[in-house]
Design a protein around this motif. Structure first.
Motif, PDB file in Angstrom:
ATOM      1  N   ASP A  26       0.806  -1.215   0.000  1.00  0.00           N
ATOM      2  CA  ASP A  26       0.000   0.000   0.000  1.00  0.00           C
ATOM      3  C   ASP A  26       0.843   1.271   0.000  1.00  0.00           C
ATOM      4  OD1 ASP A  26       0.996  -0.023   2.545  1.00  0.00           O
ATOM      5  OD2 ASP A  26      -0.945  -0.006   3.560  1.00  0.00           O
ATOM      6  N   THR A  27       2.164   1.100  -0.131  1.00  0.00           N
ATOM      7  CA  THR A  27       3.072   2.243  -0.196  1.00  0.00           C
ATOM      8  C   THR A  27       4.206   1.937  -1.169  1.00  0.00           C
ATOM      9  OG1 THR A  27       2.632   2.775   2.125  1.00  0.00           O
ATOM     10  CG2 THR A  27       4.603   3.750   1.145  1.00  0.00           C
ATOM     11  N   VAL A  28       4.487   2.895  -2.062  1.00  0.00           N
ATOM     12  CA  VAL A  28       5.571   2.767  -3.026  1.00  0.00           C
ATOM     13  C   VAL A  28       6.540   3.919  -2.799  1.00  0.00           C
ATOM     14  CG1 VAL A  28       6.164   2.922  -5.488  1.00  0.00           C
ATOM     15  CG2 VAL A  28       4.172   1.594  -4.765  1.00  0.00           C
ATOM     16  N   ILE A  29       7.833   3.597  -2.741  1.00  0.00           N
ATOM     17  CA  ILE A  29       8.878   4.614  -2.632  1.00  0.00           C
ATOM     18  C   ILE A  29       9.583   4.669  -3.981  1.00  0.00           C
ATOM     19  CG2 ILE A  29      10.997   5.292  -1.453  1.00  0.00           C
ATOM     20  CD1 ILE A  29       9.886   3.830   1.012  1.00  0.00           C
ATOM     21  N   ASP A  30       9.451   5.802  -4.636  1.00  0.00           N
ATOM     22  CA  ASP A  30       9.955   5.996  -6.000  1.00  0.00           C
ATOM     23  C   ASP A  30      11.217   6.860  -5.926  1.00  0.00           C
ATOM     24  OD1 ASP A  30      10.184   6.228  -8.748  1.00  0.00           O
ATOM     25  OD2 ASP A  30       8.436   7.535  -8.981  1.00  0.00           O
ATOM     26  N   VAL A  31      12.374   6.215  -5.932  1.00  0.00           N
ATOM     27  CA  VAL A  31      13.654   6.917  -5.795  1.00  0.00           C
ATOM     28  C   VAL A  31      14.197   7.248  -7.181  1.00  0.00           C
ATOM     29  CG1 VAL A  31      16.009   6.761  -4.891  1.00  0.00           C
ATOM     30  CG2 VAL A  31      14.109   5.725  -3.630  1.00  0.00           C
ATOM     31  N   GLY A  32      14.541   8.515  -7.383  1.00  0.00           N
ATOM     32  CA  GLY A  32      14.955   8.953  -8.713  1.00  0.00           C
ATOM     33  C   GLY A  32      13.731   9.034  -9.609  1.00  0.00           C
ATOM     34  N   ALA A  33      12.706   9.691  -9.111  1.00  0.00           N
ATOM     35  CA  ALA A  33      11.374   9.660  -9.724  1.00  0.00           C
ATOM     36  C   ALA A  33      11.306  10.297 -11.108  1.00  0.00           C
ATOM     37  CB  ALA A  33      10.369  10.346  -8.805  1.00  0.00           C
ATOM     38  N   ASN A  34      12.265  11.139 -11.445  1.00  0.00           N
ATOM     39  CA  ASN A  34      12.241  11.841 -12.716  1.00  0.00           C
ATOM     40  C   ASN A  34      10.908  12.575 -12.830  1.00  0.00           C
ATOM     41  OD1 ASN A  34      12.148  11.550 -16.110  1.00  0.00           O
ATOM     42  ND2 ASN A  34      14.077  12.202 -15.217  1.00  0.00           N
ATOM     43  N   HIS A  35      10.184  12.422 -13.904  1.00  0.00           N
ATOM     44  CA  HIS A  35       8.914  13.138 -14.092  1.00  0.00           C
ATOM     45  C   HIS A  35       7.715  12.380 -13.533  1.00  0.00           C
ATOM     46  CE1 HIS A  35      11.325  14.767 -17.627  1.00  0.00           C
ATOM     47  NE2 HIS A  35      11.248  15.740 -16.752  1.00  0.00           N
ATOM     48  N   GLY A  36       7.948  11.281 -12.840  1.00  0.00           N
ATOM     49  CA  GLY A  36       6.852  10.517 -12.254  1.00  0.00           C
ATOM     50  C   GLY A  36       6.257   9.465 -13.164  1.00  0.00           C
ATOM     51  N   GLN A  37       7.029   9.032 -14.161  1.00  0.00           N
ATOM     52  CA  GLN A  37       6.509   8.067 -15.131  1.00  0.00           C
ATOM     53  C   GLN A  37       6.022   6.781 -14.463  1.00  0.00           C
ATOM     54  OE1 GLN A  37       9.432   9.758 -15.194  1.00  0.00           O
ATOM     55  NE2 GLN A  37      10.412   9.645 -17.186  1.00  0.00           N
ATOM     56  N   HIS A  38       6.795   6.240 -13.534  1.00  0.00           N
ATOM     57  CA  HIS A  38       6.430   4.968 -12.903  1.00  0.00           C
ATOM     58  C   HIS A  38       5.224   5.140 -11.987  1.00  0.00           C
ATOM     59  CE1 HIS A  38       9.766   2.895 -14.674  1.00  0.00           C
ATOM     60  NE2 HIS A  38      10.596   3.809 -14.221  1.00  0.00           N
ATOM     61  N   ALA A  39       5.189   6.240 -11.264  1.00  0.00           N
ATOM     62  CA  ALA A  39       4.044   6.503 -10.396  1.00  0.00           C
ATOM     63  C   ALA A  39       2.773   6.653 -11.227  1.00  0.00           C
ATOM     64  CB  ALA A  39       4.286   7.764  -9.567  1.00  0.00           C
ATOM     65  N   LEU A  40       2.854   7.368 -12.326  1.00  0.00           N
ATOM     66  CA  LEU A  40       1.687   7.527 -13.193  1.00  0.00           C
ATOM     67  C   LEU A  40       1.249   6.197 -13.803  1.00  0.00           C
ATOM     68  CD1 LEU A  40       2.497  10.886 -15.009  1.00  0.00           C
ATOM     69  CD2 LEU A  40       0.695  10.462 -13.317  1.00  0.00           C
ATOM     70  N   ALA A  41       2.217   5.356 -14.145  1.00  0.00           N
ATOM     71  CA  ALA A  41       1.867   4.036 -14.684  1.00  0.00           C
ATOM     72  C   ALA A  41       1.110   3.226 -13.638  1.00  0.00           C
ATOM     73  CB  ALA A  41       3.137   3.297 -15.127  1.00  0.00           C
ATOM     74  N   LEU A  42       1.548   3.295 -12.375  1.00  0.00           N
ATOM     75  CA  LEU A  42       0.825   2.596 -11.307  1.00  0.00           C
ATOM     76  C   LEU A  42      -0.586   3.148 -11.150  1.00  0.00           C
ATOM     77  CD1 LEU A  42       3.606   2.230  -8.600  1.00  0.00           C
ATOM     78  CD2 LEU A  42       2.587   0.404  -9.988  1.00  0.00           C
ATOM     79  N   ARG A  43      -0.725   4.451 -11.197  1.00  0.00           N
ATOM     80  CA  ARG A  43      -2.061   5.065 -11.091  1.00  0.00           C
ATOM     81  C   ARG A  43      -2.949   4.612 -12.254  1.00  0.00           C
ATOM     82  NH1 ARG A  43      -1.596   5.762  -6.166  1.00  0.00           N
ATOM     83  NH2 ARG A  43      -1.221   7.820  -5.280  1.00  0.00           N
ATOM     84  N   ASN A  44      -2.388   4.558 -13.446  1.00  0.00           N
ATOM     85  CA  ASN A  44      -3.166   4.125 -14.612  1.00  0.00           C
ATOM     86  C   ASN A  44      -3.618   2.680 -14.499  1.00  0.00           C
ATOM     87  OD1 ASN A  44      -3.067   6.621 -15.878  1.00  0.00           O
ATOM     88  ND2 ASN A  44      -1.200   6.137 -16.997  1.00  0.00           N
ATOM     89  N   LEU A  45      -2.895   1.881 -13.709  1.00  0.00           N
ATOM     90  CA  LEU A  45      -3.277   0.489 -13.484  1.00  0.00           C
ATOM     91  C   LEU A  45      -4.304   0.350 -12.367  1.00  0.00           C
ATOM     92  CD1 LEU A  45       0.182  -1.283 -13.718  1.00  0.00           C
ATOM     93  CD2 LEU A  45      -1.710  -1.422 -15.345  1.00  0.00           C
ATOM     94  N   GLY A  46      -4.566   1.437 -11.673  1.00  0.00           N
ATOM     95  CA  GLY A  46      -5.556   1.397 -10.611  1.00  0.00           C
ATOM     96  C   GLY A  46      -4.991   1.397  -9.203  1.00  0.00           C
ATOM     97  N   TYR A  47      -3.668   1.470  -9.060  1.00  0.00           N
ATOM     98  CA  TYR A  47      -3.070   1.533  -7.731  1.00  0.00           C
ATOM     99  C   TYR A  47      -3.456   2.855  -7.079  1.00  0.00           C
ATOM    100  CZ  TYR A  47       0.421   2.037  -4.073  1.00  0.00           C
ATOM    101  OH  TYR A  47       1.037   2.241  -2.866  1.00  0.00           O
ATOM    102  N   SER A  48      -4.014   2.793  -5.866  1.00  0.00           N
ATOM    103  CA  SER A  48      -4.468   4.011  -5.200  1.00  0.00           C
ATOM    104  C   SER A  48      -3.759   4.265  -3.870  1.00  0.00           C
ATOM    105  CB  SER A  48      -5.977   3.953  -4.969  1.00  0.00           C
ATOM    106  OG  SER A  48      -6.308   2.822  -4.167  1.00  0.00           O
ATOM    107  N   GLY A  49      -2.744   3.452  -3.546  1.00  0.00           N
ATOM    108  CA  GLY A  49      -2.014   3.619  -2.292  1.00  0.00           C
ATOM    109  C   GLY A  49      -1.073   4.813  -2.337  1.00  0.00           C
ATOM    110  N   TRP A  50      -0.306   4.940  -1.263  1.00  0.00           N
ATOM    111  CA  TRP A  50       0.642   6.043  -1.140  1.00  0.00           C
ATOM    112  C   TRP A  50       1.835   5.861  -2.072  1.00  0.00           C
ATOM    113  CZ3 TRP A  50       0.169  10.612   1.109  1.00  0.00           C
ATOM    114  CH2 TRP A  50      -0.840  10.781   2.049  1.00  0.00           C
TER     115      TRP A  50
END
Length: 124
Positions: A26-50
């Protein structure tokens, strides 16, 4: 039209979702996030956690901040993560900065990633 399950059961994305569900992530730590590509991909898959994103390059963090706005479960920090605290210079790759690093580029680095510029930043 093709009606298919999204993500498809054979896709990498489907396996990621299954792993998250199985492990109760329920929590993802995105190190070296750049523009947030990986976080956005998770959101697009339906991930709603932190999601906690860490991006040390100011100009890139500003773009990341714009992407995070409006998402109550996504926080960003304009720092690098490491084992020591202090200030260091980072080589920022041209373009979207994905190849930015504390390490110097190898000989073919400028060819592959564009000419780097050097920025000082705070390590936390």
């Amino acid at each position: 039209f093709d009606v298919v399950r999204f993500p498809q059961r054979t896709s990498f994305e489907w396996h990621v979702l299954q792993l998250f569900e199985h492990l109760g992530i329920d929590t993802v730590i995105d190190v070296g996030a750049n523009h947030g590509q990986h976080a956005l991909a998770l959101r697009n898959l339906g991930y709603s956690g932190w999601i906690y994103s860490f991006e040390p390059v100011n100009s890139i963090f500003n773009l990341l901040s714009a992407r995070m706005s409006g998402d109550d479960h996504w926080r960003g920090f304009n720092v690098a993560l490491g084992e020591i605290e202090g200030r260091r210079s980072i080589n920022v790759a041209a373009g979207d900065g994905q190849a930015s690093s504390f390490l110097s580029f190898k000989e073919d680095g400028a060819e592959r990633w564009g000419r780097a510029s050097c920025h000082g930043l705070v390590l936390s």
